[in-house]
Design an enzyme around this catalytic site. Structure first.
Site, PDB file in Angstrom:
ATOM      1  CD  GLU A  38      -2.986  -0.625  -0.187  1.00 26.81           C
ATOM      2  OE1 GLU A  38      -3.236   0.558  -0.463  1.00 26.81           O
ATOM      3  OE2 GLU A  38      -3.377  -1.578  -0.892  1.00 26.81           O
ATOM      4  CB  CYS A 193     -13.040   3.248 -14.288  1.00 23.15           C
ATOM      5  SG  CYS A 193     -13.716   4.918 -14.346  1.00 23.15           S
ATOM      6  CB  CYS A 200     -17.879   2.827 -20.727  1.00 22.09           C
ATOM      7  SG  CYS A 200     -16.968   4.239 -20.101  1.00 22.09           S
ATOM      8  CB  CYS A 203     -17.774  -0.455 -16.985  1.00 20.06           C
ATOM      9  SG  CYS A 203     -17.863   0.112 -15.277  1.00 20.06           S
ATOM     10  CB  CYS A 209     -21.606   5.237 -15.072  1.00 20.62           C
ATOM     11  SG  CYS A 209     -20.183   6.338 -15.180  1.00 20.62           S
TER      12      CYS A 209
HETATM   13  S1  SF4 Z   1     -19.027   3.262 -17.046  1.00 15.61           S
HETATM   14 FE1  SF4 Z   1     -18.425   4.874 -15.629  1.00 15.61          FE
HETATM   15  S2  SF4 Z   1     -17.372   3.819 -13.988  1.00 15.61           S
HETATM   16 FE2  SF4 Z   1     -17.506   2.408 -15.702  1.00 15.61          FE
HETATM   17  S3  SF4 Z   1     -15.594   2.692 -16.858  1.00 15.61           S
HETATM   18 FE3  SF4 Z   1     -17.107   4.047 -17.758  1.00 15.61          FE
HETATM   19  S4  SF4 Z   1     -16.787   5.974 -16.681  1.00 15.61           S
HETATM   20 FE4  SF4 Z   1     -15.834   4.409 -15.446  1.00 15.61          FE
END
Ligand code: SF4
Length: 352
Positions: A38, A193, A200, A203, A209
């Site tokens: 970390e 992201c 996206c 995602c 989002c």
């Molecule tokens: S959908 Fe939103 S959270 Fe997901 S990668 Fe795209 S910008 Fe990032």
């Protein structure tokens, strides 16, 4: 602010399939490995940190071994990773843990937060990842996801934004599997992201989002820039395979590391060389270059001087050493200094 009740489950499900589970600090994980990783990951990407982590663990297999080492030994392994204050804090913290906690990383927030180099997010990471406790993490990757997901467009280095992000993440973390959720968020930020070109389409949280729905990735997770440019002259005094280095002060950039004598004006550098009263072949400016830190960019101009006659009195100045290019001492060096030494070594060896 609407909290999606499925948010944490989506992240946990995604982590089980796509998350990283074989990073060196995840194998036979211990609180020590989590703490060390970390600290390394605070300003460094995973792929850069991995070789340093491996070297570190090999040299210092437990906290007691760091606490007994000299700071120069620790800085030597850390050299090249940058942000050297982290290495100083690691060393200080290891001594406290050795004395106060018998070499075991403490498992309470109150005790962790008092240790040098451990802030709220790092304490949360240690408690959730190493001990399985219910604590949130808010590192750079998680800040980016939350900012984009909720469309937060104020600068992330402002106190108000930071407070808002902490409030949100406090709501988002699940009561169970907190460590897996935190790891999943960190991995999602690193793999999906990403800062540029987020993926996206794959995602797990794209449905709600804001950034994705507006197809806007630049208005969120903004940092106000306070970077400035500083010119520095490094004076490299060489006597065959020996190079003059000075230990820097305990404060400021590259604290306690060894570097070349440094000046911000060429005239001051020349005056200093004159005062040394040494004979040398000629002054040579070798490849000026830029070196970027978080808030400051250096324009480094190395002035190289090869002594004709060795003068011992230079070394009598406190904190000066003769660094041996062929048999290098184990000391901490900032990356631009390492770069210049490497260049000089290459040229010197071909001429010796
Ligand atoms: S959908 Fe939103 S959270 Fe997901 S990668 Fe795209 S910008 Fe990032």
């Amino acid at each position: 602010m609407i909290i999606d009740p499925f948010f944490s489950q989506l992240i946990i499900n995604w982590y089980h399939i796509f998350g990283r589970k074989k990073l060196p600090w995840q194998i036979q994980n211990t609180p020590y490995k989590t703490w060390l990783s970390e600290i390394m990951l605070q300003q460094t990407q995973v792929k850069t940190a991995i070789p340093y982590f491996k070297k570190f663990i090999k040299k210092f297999p437990n906290i007691i071994s760091i606490s007994k080492a000299s700071i120069q030994d620790v800085l030597h392994i850390w050299s090249g990773l940058g942000y050297y204050q982290r290495a100083h804090n690691l060393h200080k913290t290891s001594k406290i843990i050795a004395e106060k906690y018998q070499g075991n990383v403490p498992d309470t927030f109150a005790n962790l937060i008092q240790l040098p180099g451990i802030g709220r997010s790092t304490a949360g990471a240690i408690l959730s990842l190493a001990f399985g406790y219910y604590y949130p993490v808010l590192d750079g990757n998680i800040k980016r996801i939350v900012s984009r997901y909720y469309g937060i467009n104020t600068s992330i280095n402002k106190y108000k934004t930071e407070k808002k992000l902490w409030n949100i993440i406090n709501y988002l973390i699940p009561l169970y599997n907190t460590g897996i959720f935190n790891q999943g968020m960190m991995d999602l930020g690193a793999i999906i992201c990403t800062k540029n070109n987020p993926k996206c389409n794959i995602c797990p949280i794209k449905k709600n989002c804001i950034s994705f729905s507006l197809n806007n990735f630049t208005s969120y997770f903004k940092k106000s820039k306070i970077s400035y440019l500083r010119k520095i002259y490094f004076i490299i005094i060489q006597n065959n395979q020996l190079i003059l280095l000075q230990r820097r002060s305990l404060y400021g950039i590259w604290a306690n590391l060894f570097s070349f004598p440094e000046f911000d004006k060429k005239n001051n550098a020349i005056l200093w060389i004159k005062k040394l009263n040494v004979s040398y072949k000629k002054q040579l400016i070798i490849h000026p270059f830029y070196h970027q830190l978080t808030h400051i960019k250096f324009h480094i101009i190395p002035i190289h001087i090869k002594l004709i006659k060795f003068k011992t009195n230079i070394i009598n100045i406190k904190n000066n050493i003769w660094y041996n290019l062929i048999h290098p001492q184990i000391i901490g060096l900032p990356s631009p200094v390492k770069k210049i030494l490497h260049f000089i070594k290459k040229n010197t060896l071909s001429n010796i």
